[in-house]
Design a protein around this motif. Structure first.
Motif, PDB file in Angstrom:
ATOM      1  N   PHE A  50      78.775 -61.547 -29.075  1.00 33.19           N
ATOM      2  CA  PHE A  50      80.234 -61.964 -29.848  1.00 33.19           C
ATOM      3  C   PHE A  50      80.622 -63.152 -29.467  1.00 33.19           C
ATOM      4  O   PHE A  50      81.012 -64.191 -29.919  1.00 33.19           O
ATOM      5  CB  PHE A  50      81.108 -60.761 -29.887  1.00 33.19           C
ATOM      6  N   TRP A  51      80.852 -63.504 -27.944  1.00 35.15           N
ATOM      7  CA  TRP A  51      81.559 -64.640 -27.388  1.00 35.15           C
ATOM      8  C   TRP A  51      80.403 -65.549 -26.992  1.00 35.15           C
ATOM      9  O   TRP A  51      80.966 -66.446 -26.515  1.00 35.15           O
ATOM     10  CB  TRP A  51      82.173 -64.010 -26.183  1.00 35.15           C
ATOM     11  N   SER A  52      79.234 -65.445 -27.161  1.00 39.75           N
ATOM     12  CA  SER A  52      78.207 -66.261 -27.158  1.00 39.75           C
ATOM     13  C   SER A  52      78.407 -66.975 -25.557  1.00 39.75           C
ATOM     14  O   SER A  52      77.952 -68.215 -25.292  1.00 39.75           O
ATOM     15  CB  SER A  52      78.198 -67.552 -27.957  1.00 39.75           C
ATOM     16  N   ILE A  79      97.830 -70.998 -37.579  1.00 37.28           N
ATOM     17  CA  ILE A  79      97.701 -69.695 -36.453  1.00 37.28           C
ATOM     18  C   ILE A  79      97.956 -68.434 -37.169  1.00 37.28           C
ATOM     19  O   ILE A  79      99.093 -68.476 -37.713  1.00 37.28           O
ATOM     20  CB  ILE A  79      98.804 -70.225 -35.391  1.00 37.28           C
ATOM     21  N   ARG A  80      97.162 -67.805 -37.049  1.00 38.22           N
ATOM     22  CA  ARG A  80      97.063 -66.603 -38.015  1.00 38.22           C
ATOM     23  C   ARG A  80      97.448 -65.255 -37.236  1.00 38.22           C
ATOM     24  O   ARG A  80      97.680 -64.143 -37.906  1.00 38.22           O
ATOM     25  CB  ARG A  80      95.653 -66.212 -38.586  1.00 38.22           C
ATOM     26  N   LEU A 134      93.715 -60.902 -29.431  1.00 37.17           N
ATOM     27  CA  LEU A 134      93.628 -61.258 -30.582  1.00 37.17           C
ATOM     28  C   LEU A 134      94.012 -62.483 -30.879  1.00 37.17           C
ATOM     29  O   LEU A 134      93.405 -63.370 -31.770  1.00 37.17           O
ATOM     30  CB  LEU A 134      94.532 -60.280 -31.322  1.00 37.17           C
ATOM     31  N   ALA A 135      95.004 -62.962 -30.200  1.00 35.47           N
ATOM     32  CA  ALA A 135      95.345 -64.726 -30.260  1.00 35.47           C
ATOM     33  C   ALA A 135      94.156 -65.327 -29.646  1.00 35.47           C
ATOM     34  O   ALA A 135      93.724 -66.407 -30.594  1.00 35.47           O
ATOM     35  CB  ALA A 135      96.439 -64.803 -29.369  1.00 35.47           C
ATOM     36  N   VAL A 136      93.242 -64.892 -28.862  1.00 39.26           N
ATOM     37  CA  VAL A 136      92.299 -65.968 -28.662  1.00 39.26           C
ATOM     38  C   VAL A 136      91.001 -65.675 -29.692  1.00 39.26           C
ATOM     39  O   VAL A 136      90.324 -66.792 -30.118  1.00 39.26           O
ATOM     40  CB  VAL A 136      91.461 -65.290 -27.141  1.00 39.26           C
ATOM     41  N   ILE A 137      90.930 -64.523 -30.227  1.00 35.97           N
ATOM     42  CA  ILE A 137      89.956 -64.306 -31.334  1.00 35.97           C
ATOM     43  C   ILE A 137      90.465 -65.379 -32.468  1.00 35.97           C
ATOM     44  O   ILE A 137      89.370 -66.130 -33.142  1.00 35.97           O
ATOM     45  CB  ILE A 137      90.081 -62.924 -32.001  1.00 35.97           C
ATOM     46  N   ASP A 138      91.603 -65.687 -32.686  1.00 33.40           N
ATOM     47  CA  ASP A 138      92.063 -66.658 -33.797  1.00 33.40           C
ATOM     48  C   ASP A 138      91.902 -68.150 -33.153  1.00 33.40           C
ATOM     49  O   ASP A 138      91.319 -69.024 -33.835  1.00 33.40           O
ATOM     50  CB  ASP A 138      93.430 -66.476 -33.865  1.00 33.40           C
ATOM     51  N   SER A 139      92.324 -68.510 -32.053  1.00 31.71           N
ATOM     52  CA  SER A 139      92.545 -69.810 -31.279  1.00 31.71           C
ATOM     53  C   SER A 139      90.820 -70.533 -31.181  1.00 31.71           C
ATOM     54  O   SER A 139      90.651 -71.539 -31.329  1.00 31.71           O
ATOM     55  CB  SER A 139      93.114 -69.960 -30.031  1.00 31.71           C
ATOM     56  N   THR A 140      89.943 -69.498 -31.049  1.00 32.84           N
ATOM     57  CA  THR A 140      88.610 -69.724 -30.852  1.00 32.84           C
ATOM     58  C   THR A 140      87.731 -69.816 -32.084  1.00 32.84           C
ATOM     59  O   THR A 140      86.542 -70.209 -32.271  1.00 32.84           O
ATOM     60  CB  THR A 140      87.885 -68.854 -29.861  1.00 32.84           C
ATOM     61  N   ARG A 149      86.974 -67.563 -34.242  1.00 33.89           N
ATOM     62  CA  ARG A 149      86.282 -66.369 -34.400  1.00 33.89           C
ATOM     63  C   ARG A 149      86.486 -65.825 -35.661  1.00 33.89           C
ATOM     64  O   ARG A 149      85.589 -64.925 -36.196  1.00 33.89           O
ATOM     65  CB  ARG A 149      85.749 -65.406 -33.181  1.00 33.89           C
ATOM     66  N   ILE A 150      87.659 -65.863 -35.637  1.00 32.95           N
ATOM     67  CA  ILE A 150      88.276 -64.906 -36.971  1.00 32.95           C
ATOM     68  C   ILE A 150      87.730 -65.323 -38.324  1.00 32.95           C
ATOM     69  O   ILE A 150      87.623 -64.408 -39.054  1.00 32.95           O
ATOM     70  CB  ILE A 150      89.959 -64.939 -36.725  1.00 32.95           C
ATOM     71  N   TYR A 151      87.261 -66.620 -38.146  1.00 34.11           N
ATOM     72  CA  TYR A 151      86.651 -67.156 -39.449  1.00 34.11           C
ATOM     73  C   TYR A 151      85.336 -66.717 -40.090  1.00 34.11           C
ATOM     74  O   TYR A 151      84.752 -66.969 -41.003  1.00 34.11           O
ATOM     75  CB  TYR A 151      86.905 -68.677 -39.633  1.00 34.11           C
ATOM     76  N   GLY A 152      84.717 -65.959 -39.156  1.00 33.14           N
ATOM     77  CA  GLY A 152      83.573 -65.433 -39.228  1.00 33.14           C
ATOM     78  C   GLY A 152      83.390 -64.243 -39.569  1.00 33.14           C
ATOM     79  O   GLY A 152      82.313 -63.210 -39.712  1.00 33.14           O
ATOM     80  N   MET A 153      84.838 -63.325 -39.577  1.00 32.05           N
ATOM     81  CA  MET A 153      84.604 -62.052 -39.563  1.00 32.05           C
ATOM     82  C   MET A 153      85.141 -61.493 -41.086  1.00 32.05           C
ATOM     83  O   MET A 153      85.278 -60.241 -41.152  1.00 32.05           O
ATOM     84  CB  MET A 153      85.909 -61.525 -38.621  1.00 32.05           C
ATOM     85  N   GLY A 154      85.810 -62.404 -41.856  1.00 28.70           N
ATOM     86  CA  GLY A 154      86.190 -61.830 -43.103  1.00 28.70           C
ATOM     87  C   GLY A 154      85.005 -61.524 -44.051  1.00 28.70           C
ATOM     88  O   GLY A 154      83.726 -61.761 -43.955  1.00 28.70           O
ATOM     89  N   SER A 155      85.249 -60.976 -45.171  1.00 33.26           N
ATOM     90  CA  SER A 155      84.414 -60.201 -46.221  1.00 33.26           C
ATOM     91  C   SER A 155      84.909 -60.680 -47.541  1.00 33.26           C
ATOM     92  O   SER A 155      86.151 -61.071 -47.861  1.00 33.26           O
ATOM     93  CB  SER A 155      84.017 -58.820 -46.108  1.00 33.26           C
ATOM     94  N   GLY A 156      84.159 -60.380 -48.460  1.00 31.98           N
ATOM     95  CA  GLY A 156      84.458 -60.690 -50.074  1.00 31.98           C
ATOM     96  C   GLY A 156      84.210 -62.284 -50.418  1.00 31.98           C
ATOM     97  O   GLY A 156      84.208 -63.055 -49.554  1.00 31.98           O
ATOM     98  N   LEU A 157      84.616 -62.492 -51.649  1.00 36.39           N
ATOM     99  CA  LEU A 157      84.491 -63.806 -52.271  1.00 36.39           C
ATOM    100  C   LEU A 157      85.442 -64.709 -51.586  1.00 36.39           C
ATOM    101  O   LEU A 157      85.048 -66.011 -51.625  1.00 36.39           O
ATOM    102  CB  LEU A 157      84.530 -63.588 -53.759  1.00 36.39           C
TER     103      LEU A 157
END
Length: 437
Positions: free
Chosen positions: A16-18, A98-99, A131-137, A139-147
């Motif tokens: 996940f963190w490569s 910042i999400r 969770l803030a690091v998930i956002d700042s790095t 990675r949050i943008y590869g986790m979403g789903s749907g159109l």
């Protein structure tokens, strides 16, 4: 405190963190360490409205609850101090906001956001940091789903989560508290410098634009004084300003972010007035150079100047606007700032030749000061980049802070930040090295 941080001896790769993470840290799915908040505001049990703004969850005052507001807040969710909120929408189109924010006050927030609560074996502080690091790095943008690539609880509950031992979570949180306090102090010092330089620039402009008297209304006898509506046209909305004046048009920002509708504008980087009510852009003046722009209806544009140079008008308006009318109460707001107020703004000016001389002198004397501002703003940006990289490294186990955390005193939340050393110069050097700039 920031350089030469040791690494963990035993590591293992993490998909996940490569990267490699400490071998003794566990990996659990999100549902094992966080839970979704489901408390709805049934019966309007809670009235305090919260808002996620630039990564901070703040209380939204009643006077700002206008515009697109719901008919009822009954469908909102209730959050408690310590909760974490995530804005999960529009991941595909907005990859800069910042999400993730941490809740400090009990209140309600839209159910379009995801509210989370940490659970053992995560501590509350480490949960927010992770969770803030998930956002700042990003990675949050590869986790979403749907159109529309929207994040939801099913995505988060399957998210891989690093779980250090409880004592290491405490060490990480303690270290980051000290690190953030020092970085914040360095940034505050640089912002204070920017404010002082802005005051110095205004003093220079004020002196020259009053013929040396330094007092508004006291100018040489041969200067003219008329209202702004006699010198230019004032408009709002979309305007082609490319050739409307010899040296450009000058938009007056009522709220800076509302003008961002096009990529074709180039602005002078300085905003020489500070909003009196803290609304982030009210009462700022910017110089517009060329091309087309789309101005929001609450952005005022000055153009078609007659008898006065546009650049002179820019300096005069930005220097003296807050000294007239509304400025006497220091409460320039979007509601109170209307076109008639701007039209009646008095402008004192000499001949066109003398205006040019004054503008050249002002800009020559303030160019060095602007260089100081540019450097400080760049250093603030570097410190922000440094902070993001440091937090990510510590939270994901790229640096071992157990020993240094043990040597640090406990931070008293009530103690002033000035009690901590800033290390501002070294911090900037570290940021430049890590950012490779």
């Amino acid at each position: 405190m920031f350089t030469g941080l040791p690494t963990y001896d035993a590591t293992r790769p993490d998909e996940f963190w490569s990267t490699a993470v400490p071998a003794h840290w566990r990996v659990m799915p999100g549902m094992a360490v966080i839970t979704e908040k489901r408390a709805r505001n049934t019966g309007l049990a809670e009235s305090q409205v919260l808002s996620l703004s630039y990564g901070r969850v703040v209380v939204k005052p009643a006077e700002k609850q206008r515009g697109l507001v719901p008919e009822s807040y009954e469908g909102y969710q209730i959050l408690e101090p310590g909760d974490v909120v995530i804005r999960p929408t529009d991941l595909q189109n907005d990859q800069s906001s910042i999400r993730v924010g941490r809740v400090h006050d009990r209140g309600i927030i839209t159910s379009a956001y995801v509210g989370l609560r940490s659970r053992s074996p995560w501590t509350t502080d480490y949960a927010y940091a992770y969770l803030a690091v998930i956002d700042s790095t990003k990675r949050i943008y590869g986790m979403g789903s749907g159109l529309r690539q929207q994040l939801s609880w099913p995505d988060l509950k399957r998210m891989p989560c690093l779980v250090p031992p409880a004592d290491e979570q405490a060490a990480i949180v303690k270290y980051l508290a000290h690190a953030n306090a020092r970085i914040d102090k360095a940034i505050t010092a640089k912002r204070r410098l920017i404010a002082l330089v802005a005051e110095e620039k205004q003093a220079v402009a004020r002196d020259l634009l009053t013929g040396g008297s330094g007092e508004i209304g006291r100018v040489p006898g041969h200067w003219q004084s008329v209202t702004a509506k006699r010198l230019c046209r004032i408009t709002t909305g979309v305007e082609d300003s490319g050739n409307s004046a010899p040296d450009g048009a000058y938009p007056f920002f009522v709220r800076g972010r509302e003008i961002l509708r096009s990529s074709d504008y180039l602005f002078d980087a300085e905003a020489v007035m500070t909003p009196g009510d803290g609304q982030g852009g009210v009462g700022k003046v910017f110089h517009y150079y060329h091309g087309k722009f789309q101005a929001h209806q609450r952005v005022y544009v000055f153009l078609n100047f007659k008898g006065v140079r546009a650049r002179y008008f820019y300096w005069y308006l930005s220097t003296f606007f807050r000294s007239y009318g509304l400025a006497q109460s220091n409460t320039v707001t979007m509601e109170s700032l209307r076109k008639p107020v701007l039209a009646s703004f008095p402008v004192a000016f000499p001949s066109m030749r003398e205006q040019l001389r004054l503008v050249e002198q002002i800009e020559a004397e303030t160019s060095r000061m602007q260089n100081q501002v540019d450097v400080a703003q760049r250093e603030i940006a570097l410190l922000g980049e440094f902070r993001a990289r440091l937090v990510a490294d510590v939270v994901t186990g790229q640096a071992d802070v157990r020993a240094i955390a043990a040597s640090l005193p406990e931070i008293d939340p009530d103690s002033p930040m000035s009690d901590l050393p800033a290390d501002g110069g070294q911090l900037v050097e570290d940021a430049m090295e890590i950012g490779e700039v």
